[in-house]
Design a protein around this motif. Structure first.
Motif, PDB file in Angstrom:
ATOM      1  N   HIS A   1       8.487 -16.122  42.367  1.00 14.71           N
ATOM      2  CA  HIS A   1       7.532 -16.512  43.408  1.00 14.71           C
ATOM      3  C   HIS A   1       7.852 -17.868  44.040  1.00 14.71           C
ATOM      4  N   ASP A   2       8.980 -18.445  43.673  1.00 18.60           N
ATOM      5  CA  ASP A   2       9.367 -19.736  44.236  1.00 18.60           C
ATOM      6  C   ASP A   2       9.914 -19.554  45.657  1.00 18.60           C
ATOM      7  N   ASP A   3       9.452 -20.393  46.581  1.00 16.99           N
ATOM      8  CA  ASP A   3       9.857 -20.248  47.990  1.00 16.99           C
ATOM      9  C   ASP A   3      11.363 -20.360  48.188  1.00 16.99           C
ATOM     10  N   ASN A   4      11.979 -21.361  47.522  1.00 11.59           N
ATOM     11  CA  ASN A   4      13.429 -21.539  47.696  1.00 11.59           C
ATOM     12  C   ASN A   4      14.209 -20.352  47.148  1.00 11.59           C
ATOM     13  N   VAL A   5      13.774 -19.850  45.993  1.00 10.02           N
ATOM     14  CA  VAL A   5      14.466 -18.689  45.402  1.00 10.02           C
ATOM     15  C   VAL A   5      14.265 -17.480  46.309  1.00 10.02           C
ATOM     16  N   ARG A   6      13.060 -17.335  46.825  1.00 12.85           N
ATOM     17  CA  ARG A   6      12.779 -16.184  47.696  1.00 12.85           C
ATOM     18  C   ARG A   6      13.690 -16.206  48.922  1.00 12.85           C
ATOM     19  N   LYS A   7      13.798 -17.394  49.525  1.00 10.24           N
ATOM     20  CA  LYS A   7      14.620 -17.516  50.740  1.00 10.24           C
ATOM     21  C   LYS A   7      16.090 -17.230  50.439  1.00 10.24           C
ATOM     22  N   ALA A   8      16.570 -17.817  49.354  1.00 14.64           N
ATOM     23  CA  ALA A   8      18.015 -17.738  49.080  1.00 14.64           C
ATOM     24  C   ALA A   8      18.440 -16.416  48.460  1.00 14.64           C
ATOM     25  N   TYR A   9      17.601 -15.835  47.594  1.00 11.64           N
ATOM     26  CA  TYR A   9      18.081 -14.700  46.797  1.00 11.64           C
ATOM     27  C   TYR A   9      17.246 -13.438  46.914  1.00 11.64           C
TER      28      TYR A   9
ATOM     29  N   VAL B   1      23.217 -11.560  33.304  1.00 11.49           N
ATOM     30  CA  VAL B   1      23.769 -12.144  34.518  1.00 11.49           C
ATOM     31  C   VAL B   1      23.602 -11.128  35.642  1.00 11.49           C
ATOM     32  N   GLU B   2      22.999 -11.564  36.748  1.00 13.58           N
ATOM     33  CA  GLU B   2      22.725 -10.593  37.816  1.00 13.58           C
ATOM     34  C   GLU B   2      22.774 -11.206  39.203  1.00 13.58           C
ATOM     35  N   GLN B   3      23.313 -10.466  40.149  1.00 11.29           N
ATOM     36  CA  GLN B   3      23.150 -10.815  41.559  1.00 11.29           C
ATOM     37  C   GLN B   3      21.844 -10.240  42.080  1.00 11.29           C
ATOM     38  N   ASN B   4      21.381  -9.157  41.448  1.00 11.58           N
ATOM     39  CA  ASN B   4      20.117  -8.540  41.831  1.00 11.58           C
ATOM     40  C   ASN B   4      18.978  -9.367  41.220  1.00 11.58           C
ATOM     41  N   ALA B   5      18.652 -10.464  41.926  1.00 10.07           N
ATOM     42  CA  ALA B   5      17.697 -11.429  41.388  1.00 10.07           C
ATOM     43  C   ALA B   5      16.311 -10.818  41.218  1.00 10.07           C
ATOM     44  N   GLN B   6      15.933  -9.973  42.154  1.00 12.05           N
ATOM     45  CA  GLN B   6      14.604  -9.353  42.104  1.00 12.05           C
ATOM     46  C   GLN B   6      14.395  -8.610  40.783  1.00 12.05           C
ATOM     47  N   MET B   7      15.354  -7.719  40.474  1.00 18.30           N
ATOM     48  CA  MET B   7      15.232  -6.922  39.260  1.00 18.30           C
ATOM     49  C   MET B   7      15.321  -7.808  38.024  1.00 18.30           C
ATOM     50  N   ALA B   8      16.301  -8.714  38.036  1.00 22.45           N
ATOM     51  CA  ALA B   8      16.536  -9.537  36.843  1.00 22.45           C
ATOM     52  C   ALA B   8      15.314 -10.408  36.541  1.00 22.45           C
TER      53      ALA B   8
END
Ligand code: ATP
Length: 233
Positions: free
Chosen positions: A222-230, A189-196
């Motif tokens: 690489h998903d646009d929505n994930v990139r924008k949000a997290y 479980v992570e808030q650090n989405a990039q690393m996770a």
């Protein structure tokens, strides 16, 4: 290995988890990502038996554990590293690690210590030091080591990067990858989405108590929505 089906969790009137289903296969690193308050910790605590779902079921290694008490799950091979580290601060490093093997036969303590010290040489150096005097990164290593003393099949980590400097976050994630390579299945479980997501086999995105997206770690990264949000665009 782990299959969570249609769980719903309330805190009093607050409906924190809404119809969540997900699974973790043997050999995977699965990441649950999402913003503050999305329900990530609540999901983990429900799997580990600290909270109860009003609906659905949870299966681990083919066994229904929906109603199994938390302390019994460790013996079945499911270990959780809680958020905020929670080492026993007055005890030494080694005493903390020994506590992690309380569900195991005494004969497993020495080999367990040896294994953990091999994975975390820093803990070996500091084995007589009182846990309260360890740095944040060392305390994170200690609680991970403590969980590994039960030789879990599935290791669940709640925000291991929280409050750590970037260099330590990289170290901790490197250790998670090493543990995974050595055969441990991981639910992260992570808030650090990039690393996770960069180390995850698969991931799920949680938003206000619901799963809104799923895919491989690379797809989500690489998903646009994930990139924008997290991931800051
Ligand atoms: P964070 O990263 O901030 O820990 P999270 O995704 O882990 O967030 P949870 O801690 O699972 O989120 O919280 C989900 C929701 O449940 C939030 O709205 C939170 O306020 C609420 N909540 C969590 N714990 C409690 C509690 N003990 N009593 C009441 N509400 C709670």
């Amino acid at each position: 290995m782990l299959s969570v089906y249609n769980i719903n969790v309330w805190y009093g009137a607050i409906h924190a988890i809404k119809d969540i289903s997900f699974n973790v296969n043997e050999g995977e690193i699965v990441a649950l990502i999402g913003a503050n308050g999305a329900g990530k910790s609540t999901t983990l605590k429900t799997v580990s038996g600290l909270l109860r779902s009003k609906t659905g079921s949870i299966k681990f290694m083919g066994e229904d554990i929906t109603h199994t008490p938390a302390d019994k799950l460790v013996g079945k091979g499911l270990a959780q590293v809680p958020e905020g580290r929670r080492a026993f601060l007055q005890m030494t490093v080694e005493e903390n690690l020994e506590m992690g093997a309380y569900t195991q036969p005494k004969s497993t303590v020495a080999p367990g210590l040896e294994r953990v010290y091999e994975q975390f040489p820093r803990l070996k150096e500091r084995r007589r030091q009182v846990a309260g005097t360890l740095s944040g990164g060392e305390q994170q290593m200690l609680v991970m080591g403590r969980a590994l003393m039960s030789n879990p099949k599935l290791l669940m980590l709640d925000e291991p990067s929280m409050g750590l400097a970037p260099i330590l976050i990289e170290q901790i994630f490197q250790i998670v990858e090493d543990l995974h390579k050595a055969g441990t299945t991981v639910l992260l479980v992570e808030q650090n989405a990039q690393m996770a997501l960069s180390i995850a086999t698969r991931g799920y995105v949680l938003e206000t108590g619901k799963i809104t997206m799923t895919g491989t770690g690379q797809e989500l990264l690489h998903d646009d929505n994930v990139r924008k949000a997290y991931l800051g665009g």
